[in-house]
Design an enzyme around this catalytic site. Structure first.
Site, PDB file in Angstrom:
ATOM      1  N   ARG A 185      39.075 -45.023 -29.511  1.00 58.52           N
ATOM      2  CA  ARG A 185      39.408 -46.418 -29.216  1.00 58.52           C
ATOM      3  C   ARG A 185      40.875 -46.688 -29.505  1.00 58.52           C
ATOM      4  O   ARG A 185      41.410 -46.216 -30.506  1.00 58.52           O
ATOM      5  CB  ARG A 185      38.533 -47.352 -30.074  1.00 58.52           C
ATOM      6  N   ARG A 226      39.200 -47.774 -39.671  1.00 61.79           N
ATOM      7  CA  ARG A 226      39.587 -48.102 -38.306  1.00 61.79           C
ATOM      8  C   ARG A 226      40.482 -47.008 -37.737  1.00 61.79           C
ATOM      9  O   ARG A 226      41.675 -46.970 -38.005  1.00 61.79           O
ATOM     10  CB  ARG A 226      40.305 -49.458 -38.276  1.00 61.79           C
ATOM     11  N   GLU A 258      31.001 -53.506 -41.579  1.00 59.65           N
ATOM     12  CA  GLU A 258      30.153 -53.066 -40.486  1.00 59.65           C
ATOM     13  C   GLU A 258      30.060 -51.542 -40.429  1.00 59.65           C
ATOM     14  O   GLU A 258      31.055 -50.834 -40.495  1.00 59.65           O
ATOM     15  CB  GLU A 258      30.732 -53.577 -39.159  1.00 59.65           C
ATOM     16  N   SER A 297      25.951 -51.246 -35.224  1.00 60.06           N
ATOM     17  CA  SER A 297      25.790 -52.414 -34.385  1.00 60.06           C
ATOM     18  C   SER A 297      24.707 -52.054 -33.378  1.00 60.06           C
ATOM     19  O   SER A 297      24.828 -51.063 -32.681  1.00 60.06           O
ATOM     20  CB  SER A 297      27.120 -52.677 -33.680  1.00 60.06           C
ATOM     21  N   ARG A 344      32.636 -44.183 -41.532  1.00 61.96           N
ATOM     22  CA  ARG A 344      32.419 -45.316 -42.433  1.00 61.96           C
ATOM     23  C   ARG A 344      31.319 -45.003 -43.445  1.00 61.96           C
ATOM     24  O   ARG A 344      31.350 -45.496 -44.574  1.00 61.96           O
ATOM     25  CB  ARG A 344      32.078 -46.575 -41.627  1.00 61.96           C
TER      26      ARG A 344
END
Length: 427
Positions: A266, A281, A353, A356, A395
């Site tokens: 990303r 991130r 988070e 999801s 994560r």
RNA sequence: GGAGAGAUGGCUGAGCGGUUGAAAGCGGCUUCCUGCUAAGAAGUUAUGGGUUGUUAAGGCCUAUCGAGGGUUCGAAUCCCUCUCUCUCCGCCA
């Protein structure tokens, strides 16, 4: 993609629903262009029918030996030419209108489910449940996972930046082993839970990204190989869901449940300065993804189960977390309903988070044209698609390093990972 | 990278420019028949858009033979462009 018929017939309801996401959306241009297109189509097909009739008539006459130079044939041909001339005027206009409607439709997000809490931003998300309070580490002066990683020599950011650029990391020694152990552990659990593992391509074409909703609106968020119409995939949901693009499945084939280990890429455009340290991130990260292709009647149920399957990983790792239901203003473009899992990070003293899980209903199925056929029923229906992380691996590693850190600077290995890592302490 | 071949319905596989949405076979479905099974007989068997209809059944029009253009009264069939797949050679983990 939304159903144009639904927009035509229930525009007010659709608009109201879209406005629960944001008031930026309008339907008027779509409705107007669609109406124009159908008006033209009506005239066009009539002309086409006439032209086809002439063609057939000429064919019949020729077959029964008519002279091609006869007046009858010549005048029929002229009539055919006239029809064609008129068609040549209508066709490009209709095509243009159709393309415009299509491109406007592709820009519209999914309608939030009726049960999705209404809200404007992430602060309106609703906590559904919380698990593992007893595992929240006591005390203070926690190190952040990137500090632990650098100290133990298992995360090397500097060298990763040297060989690549910022927002990339390298794992070394036990770090790499831990990542690998987590991937294997997660896959094993999800396979046990009934998911079939796939390893899809990582470079995928534009049609696939359009099918799941990343294109055309979010091209800025993915890396592209310009020469090839190939993109670095932002999530495994894209290739796995698109596995079935343009297919008509048999009703007995669904539900299809897949899990996949997958590197995700990303651009993180617009997040400069945010989470610059550590594993939170990154431009590249690993994920074990869950994807389901289901019958509309079972999709809500399958969604709940998917969330449970993701939670099971956190529970097995004894990592404290909470489940949020995202509000209408915060759910993703393709989702109608979405739950986030957030894991506890002691140093930041907050939940972050880590998964999801979205139910896209028939939104992606329409874009990717994935249908199924039920025996005895005429016609086809769209399947419904779901995707969720089970879990984001980097994560998870961050959460383990932080929650399992010991006063002596070492990190305990969660029980369930010990067979994979073949050690019980890092450091 | 070089040379060649190909892309037709759920599958296999035909298809002289003229009622070809498409032969045939397989598979699927329905009915009939035989005491069950097996076998047999007949029929049926794509998807989308529009329109009509009660948000029904059905009817009508139209499109679709990899994609997009072109020639023609008429294209699966002829021409052009693109994409993809396969085979052989070279290179390569």
């Amino acid at each position: 993609m939304l159903d144009i018929k639904k927009i035509r017939e229930n525009s007010e309801l659709v608009l109201k629903s879209l406005h629960q996401r944001s008031t930026e959306y309008t339907l008027e241009p779509i409705i107007d262009l669609d109406r124009q297109q159908r008006e033209i189509q009506l005239v066009r097909t009539e002309l086409q029918a006439k032209s086809n009739e002439i063609g057939k008539l000429v064919g019949q006459k020729m077959r029964s030996g008519a002279n091609p130079q006869s007046e009858e044939i010549i005048s029929l041909k002229q009539e055919g030419n006239d029809a064609k001339a008129k068609l040549a005027q209508l066709e490009p206009r209709e095509k243009e209108l159709k393309a415009k409607v299509e491109s406007l439709l592709l820009e519209l997000p999914n309608l939030p489910s009726k049960t999705t809490p209404v809200g404007k931003s992430e602060s309106d998300n609703v906590e559904v449940r919380r698990w593992g309070d007893e595992y929240i580490p006591e005390g203070s002066n926690f190190l952040s996972h990137d500090q632990i990683g650098e100290k133990l020599g298992i995360i090397d950011s500097e060298r990763a930046v040297k060989v690549s650029q910022s927002r990339f990391v390298a794992l070394v020694g036990a770090g790499a082993a831990l990542e690998r152990a987590l991937i294997n552990f997660m896959l094993d659990r999800q396979i046990e839970a009934g998911y079939v593992e796939v390893m899809p391509p990582v470079l995928i074409n534009s049609d696939s990204l359009q099918g799941t909703g990343q294109l055309p609106k979010f091209s800025e968020e993915s890396f592209k190989c310009d020469k090839d119409d190939l993109w670095l995939t932002p999530t495994a949901g894209v290739p796995v869901t698109n596995f079935y693009r343009q297919e008509i499945l048999r009703a007995e084939e669904v539900p299809i449940r897949h899990c996949a280990y997958y590197p995700c890429f990303r651009r993180e455009a617009g997040s400069y300065g945010k989470d610059m340290r550590g594993l939170i991130r990154l431009h590249q990260f690993n994920k074990v993804e869950l994807v389901k292709i289901v019958h509309p009647d079972t999709s809500e149920d399958e969604h709940q189960k998917m969330v449970k399957d993701a939670e099971a990983i956190l529970q097995a790792l004894k990592l404290p977390y909470r489940v949020l239901e995202l509000c209408t203003g915060d759910i993703g473009f393709s989702a109608a309903k979405c739950y986030d899992l957030e894991v506890w990070l002691p140093e930041a003293n907050t939940y972050r988070e880590i998964s999801s899980c979205s139910n896209c209903l028939d939104f992606q199925a329409r874009r990717a044209n994935i249908r199924f056929k039920e025996k005895g029923k005429k016609g086809t229906q769209f399947v419904q698609t779901l995707n969720g992380s089970g879990l984001a691996v980097g994560r998870t590693m961050a959460a383990i390093l932080e929650n399992y850190q010991q006063p002596d600077g070492k990190v305990k290995v969660p029980d369930v990972l010990q067979p994979y890592l073949k050690q019980d302490v890092l450091g």
